[in-house]
Design an enzyme around this catalytic site. Structure first.
Site, PDB file in Angstrom:
ATOM      1  N   HIS A 103       0.829  -1.210   0.000  1.00 39.39           N
ATOM      2  CA  HIS A 103       0.000   0.000   0.000  1.00 39.39           C
ATOM      3  C   HIS A 103       0.862   1.257   0.000  1.00 39.39           C
ATOM      4  CE1 HIS A 103      -4.135  -1.696   0.740  1.00 39.39           C
ATOM      5  NE2 HIS A 103      -3.348  -2.763   0.749  1.00 39.39           N
TER       6      HIS A 103
ATOM      7  N   ASP B  95      -5.729   6.073   1.717  1.00 42.39           N
ATOM      8  CA  ASP B  95      -5.938   4.684   1.345  1.00 42.39           C
ATOM      9  C   ASP B  95      -7.426   4.376   1.519  1.00 42.39           C
ATOM     10  OD1 ASP B  95      -5.838   1.745   1.417  1.00 42.39           O
ATOM     11  OD2 ASP B  95      -3.680   2.080   1.507  1.00 42.39           O
TER      12      ASP B  95
END
Ligand code: UDP
Length: 465
Positions: free
Chosen positions: A21, A111
């Site tokens: 990520h 995110d």
């Protein structure tokens, strides 16, 4: 130096603190910085020293586990709950700290696992949008579950799941939590929460590109103003427009220095299989043994990333065997490496991958044919696309009795991809095609480049008002 620079806006980028990520969100931050925005990464105290790039500033927030991060939490749910409460509080503090400076934060790109970050942005009067790190197809599947047009647990009789523009998806092609929701309740809840406040987001970013998922994207765009901005791979491997951008700038593990490339240099072109299961997959001892013997029996050279925590599962004597065969090193095992450099190396002819979305995009962008060995989560869907949609590789078949990938299957898949048979040639041709299309998307005037420019211009205009 920074004081003198005029920025067209200041974006705060908040990744989930795992390698898969941090990499794409950091890359996005760099891309935005290269287009005149000031970009700051807000990451957990535990991961902050692992991130460093000249184009972005890095600032800490807290997940509540500042010493060891996720490893400190008793469960996924405890970690995620703690991240929500501590992350919201410290993110708000960070935004406020910047409000009094020359470059107040104008937008939070978070995110998609953190819908709470949008609430924090809105409470502080700034813009915000999630960044989806999965493929659009996987996002579409989860959004249907969130919208209750698909119900959990998914069973054989619910399949195939049909999404327009995608081949019918069987249970084996769908994210693994869906037929066993109880296996990862925390993650599942988080995946479904991604959609909870999307209607309030100013933008939705997705790490994919128009030509890669053109049909799926149509149905996603019916629901949200998605901007496809991928592939988020360092510029040197694609368009080369960001000077010196050869790596992501983040590594939670220490990569081996130039030992891998030195070894690769001694091998003929396209002769090596690069093997990696990413940062999170943990194979069982038996699975590890089958992969090991499969690699050995295939006769190809191989470079295998086995994290320190996994090496004890290698078959006894395996390391000695591969390093003493016929007086030359047949295989090399490293605990971590710079994956992009390996994939870009001319000696690497195949990527045996767990099909994490970053690895998939990296394999595609660098034109490396793949053997997909998916283990869980979205990897199963990515593997389906690698083999049956983009035709850039094959997917291993799991043995129906043991539920494992057997060594013979590893050998057969490697032969298919590495050799110059009909399928192998077709795969290599497709890999070259997708490499070009990936580059085209992010290069000047490409679909992703335009989408990023539109965002930068919109932000600039908002800041002027
Ligand atoms: N990676 C790396 N070195 C390694 C193995 C992996 O730099 O030895 C990087 C890889 O380039 C990718 C990321 O780690 O960007 C893994 O992300 P992915 O989505 O493929 O898998 P995950 O780790 O999230 O399962």
């Amino acid at each position: 130096m920074e004081v003198k620079k005029t920025y067209v806006g200041h974006v705060l980028v908040v990744p989930y603190p795992s390698q898969g990520h941090i990499n794409p969100l950091l890359q996005f931050a760099k891309r935005l910085a290269s287009k005149g925005l000031k970009a700051t990464i807000a990451t957990t105290r535990y991961t902050i020293t692992s991130i460093s790039d000249p184009l972005v500033t890095v600032e800490p927030i807290s997940d509540g586990f500042d010493d060891r991060g996720f490893a400190q939490a008793q469960s996924e749910e405890i970690f995620l709950d703690s991240f929500k409460s501590n992350g919201s509080r410290t993110l708000a503090q960070l935004i406020k700290k910047h409000q009094a400076t020359k470059h107040p934060i104008t937008c939070v790109v978070y995110d998609s696992f953190f819908p709470w970050a949008l609430d924090v942005a809105k409470e502080n009067g700034i813009l915000g949008g999630p960044f989806f790190t999965n493929s659009a197809a996987v996002t579409a599947v989860f959004s249907r579950i969130h919208g209750r047009t698909l119900r959990l647990p998914l069973r054989l009789e619910d399949c195939p799941v049909v999404i327009s523009g995608v081949p019918p998806l069987s249970l084996d092609d769908l994210p693994s939590f869906l037929n066993a929701p109880e296996s990862h309740p925390g993650y599942l809840k988080m995946k479904l929460n991604q959609f909870s406040n999307l209607d309030k987001a100013d933008w939705v970013f997705s790490n994919t590109f128009q030509s890669l998922e053109s049909e799926v994207v149509k149905c996603i765009r019916e629901q949200w103003p998605a901007k496809l901005i991928g592939p988020m791979v360092p510029s040197a491997y694609l368009d080369g427009r960001i000077e010196g951008d050869r790596g992501y700038g983040a590594s939670l593990w220490k990569p081996l220095d130039d030992g891998c490339t030195k070894w690769l240099k001694t091998k003929p072109s396209n002769s090596v299989v690069y093997v990696s299961f990413g940062s999170m997959v943990s194979l069982s001892q038996q699975e590890m043994e089958e992969i090991a013997w499969g690699l050995q029996e295939s006769g190809f050279y191989f470079l295998w990333v086995v994290k320190d925590s996994e090496t004890h599962k290698l078959p006894k004597g395996f390391l000695e065997l591969i390093t003493t065969q016929i007086q030359e090193t047949k295989g090399m095992i490293v605990s971590w490496c710079n994956q992009l450099e390996m994939l870009a190396h001319g000696s690497v002819g195949c990527f045996l991958t767990h099909c994490g979305w970053n690895s998939t995009l990296e394999g595609l962008s660098l034109g490396v044919p793949m053997v997909g060995v998916p283990k869980w989560a979205d990897q199963l869907t990515d593997a389906k696309f690698i083999a049956d949609v983009w035709g850039v590789g094959v997917r291993v078949k799991v043995d129906s009795v043991s539920g494992m990938v057997k060594r013979e299957e590893v050998v057969s898949c490697l032969n298919e991809v590495m050799n110059e048979g009909e399928r192998g040639l077709e795969i290599k041709k497709n890999a070259r095609k997708w490499k070009e299309l990936a580059k085209e998307a992010i290069d000047e005037g490409g679909s992703s480049d335009k989408a990023i420019d539109e965002f930068v211009i919109a932000l600039k205009n908002t800041c002027k008002r």
